[in-house]
Enzyme design. Structure first.
Site, mmCIF file in Angstrom:
data_model
loop_
_atom_site.group_PDB
_atom_site.id
_atom_site.type_symbol
_atom_site.label_atom_id
_atom_site.label_comp_id
_atom_site.label_asym_id
_atom_site.label_seq_id
_atom_site.Cartn_x
_atom_site.Cartn_y
_atom_site.Cartn_z
ATOM 1 N N TYR A 222 -20.704 -7.281 -16.073
ATOM 2 C CA TYR A 222 -22.166 -7.421 -15.728
ATOM 3 C C TYR A 222 -22.889 -8.633 -15.697
ATOM 4 O O TYR A 222 -24.035 -8.912 -15.268
ATOM 5 C CB TYR A 222 -22.805 -6.034 -15.816
ATOM 6 C CG TYR A 222 -23.922 -5.530 -15.366
ATOM 7 C CD1 TYR A 222 -23.909 -5.103 -13.759
ATOM 8 C CD2 TYR A 222 -25.231 -5.409 -15.950
ATOM 9 C CE1 TYR A 222 -24.877 -4.865 -13.222
ATOM 10 C CE2 TYR A 222 -26.351 -5.093 -15.021
ATOM 11 C CZ TYR A 222 -26.217 -4.796 -13.845
ATOM 12 O OH TYR A 222 -27.295 -4.338 -13.266
ATOM 13 N N LYS B 174 -31.819 -7.694 -16.418
ATOM 14 C CA LYS B 174 -32.265 -6.371 -16.367
ATOM 15 C C LYS B 174 -32.893 -6.068 -17.786
ATOM 16 O O LYS B 174 -34.003 -5.773 -17.630
ATOM 17 C CB LYS B 174 -31.271 -5.393 -16.177
ATOM 18 C CG LYS B 174 -30.686 -5.454 -14.672
ATOM 19 C CD LYS B 174 -31.639 -5.170 -13.671
ATOM 20 C CE LYS B 174 -30.831 -4.814 -12.230
ATOM 21 N NZ LYS B 174 -31.780 -4.948 -11.178
#
Ligand SMILES: NC(=O)c1ccc[n+]([C@@H]2O[C@H](COP(=O)([O-])OP(=O)(O)OC[C@H]3O[C@@H](n4cnc5c(N)ncnc54)[C@H](O)[C@@H]3O)[C@@H](O)[C@H]2O)c1
Length: 251
Positions: A153, A160
């Site tokens: 990720y 994020k």
């Protein structure tokens, strides 16, 4: 009659029927709200038009381009006057930065992901601000990879984390105008965006196994929480990141 009757909510980020933004749009409509859709480009417009019945207001908004965002909210103002909420369900990172080593991420790749996936919330709130009625809600979408090192990720986890921090600062600012800003940390769902992550099937499978009942969260479930969070019912929820992941973050 639902709790969004008479409310106009801008939803950004519908690519297809699997999109989290589509789940949000459906839930908002079920609660009586009117959805104003923004799309990234002509390809997304075509896809969106096939899903809608033709009565909806759609406008192009490429969040990489300030003029495009300004133009979109100018058009929304002409159409709606005031709006009652914004759903920001937009993210992008280079495929190369969703695999391999974080220490290999380039300056360009870092900037791109931060620009589209985090700064865009700030830019959107800037242009939406004059249109937002009292009691409006702004919601963005984040993922657990902001807090934990989820395999591959990588760059998106970093973006994020920045997005969640932006939510807290924006929430403090906007609360002064009776507008609440929050994030939903959604469980893994197989969408177009997720397929950019290397071995995304593993990510989805692992996430499913870690849910409390081994059934992955649906875009419907995420959408229902989003409908609540954009509504005035959520006026007391300020700057939160709310997990809608069937308990994955607990284990
Ligand atoms: N799918 C998941 O497992 C998951 C989990 C948690 C959070 N999220 C987040 O949910 C949000 C929605 O993603 P999704 O999973 O529904 O995927 P998706 O591919 O359906 O949606 C992503 C959207 O971002 C838009 N976009 C990308 N670049 C843009 C640009 N420059 N301007 C305007 N729009 C742009 C795309 O057009 C697309 O509509 C993203 O922020 C994503 O990170 C997804």
């Amino acid at each position: 009659m639902g709790f969004l009757t008479g409310k106009k909510i801008v939803v950004m980020g519908v690519a297809n029927k699997r999109s989290i933004a589509w789940g949000c749009a459906q839930a908002i409509t079920e609660q009586g709200g009117e959805v104003i859709y923004t799309y990234q480009n002509d390809r997304m417009k075509k896809s969106l038009e096939k899903m809608l019945n033709g009565d909806e207001f759609l406008v192009e908004c490429d969040v990489a381009d300030d003029d495009s965002i300004k133009n979109a909210f100018d058009q929304i103002k002409d159409y709606a006057g005031q709006i009652n909420g914004v759903v920001h369900a937009v993210a992008f990172a280079d495929k190369d930065d969703l695999q391999g080593n974080v220490s290999d991420i380039s300056r360009k790749g870092y900037s791109l992901a931060q620009d589209i996936s985090s700064y865009s919330l700030i830019a959107v709130t800037h242009y939406a601000k004059p249109l937002l009625a009292e009691g409006s809600g702004i919601v963005t979408l984040t993922y657990f990879g902001s807090q934990r090192a989820v395999p591959n990720y990588n760059m998106m986890g970093i973006a994020k984390a920045s997005l969640e921090a932006a939510v807290r600062y924006l929430a403090t600012e906007f609360a002064q105008d009776q507008v609440h800003v929050n994030a939903i940390s959604a469980g893994a769902v197989k969408t177009l965006a997720v397929t950019g992550v290397k071995d995304y099937n593993k990510l989805i499978q692992l996430s499913q196994e870690r849910t409390a009942d081994e059934v992955s969260v649906t875009t419907n479930e995420i959408g229902n929480v989003c409908a609540f969070l954009v509504s005035p019912l959520a006026s007391g929820v300020i700057g939160e990141t709310i997990f809608v992941d069937k308990g994955v973050h607990l284990s």
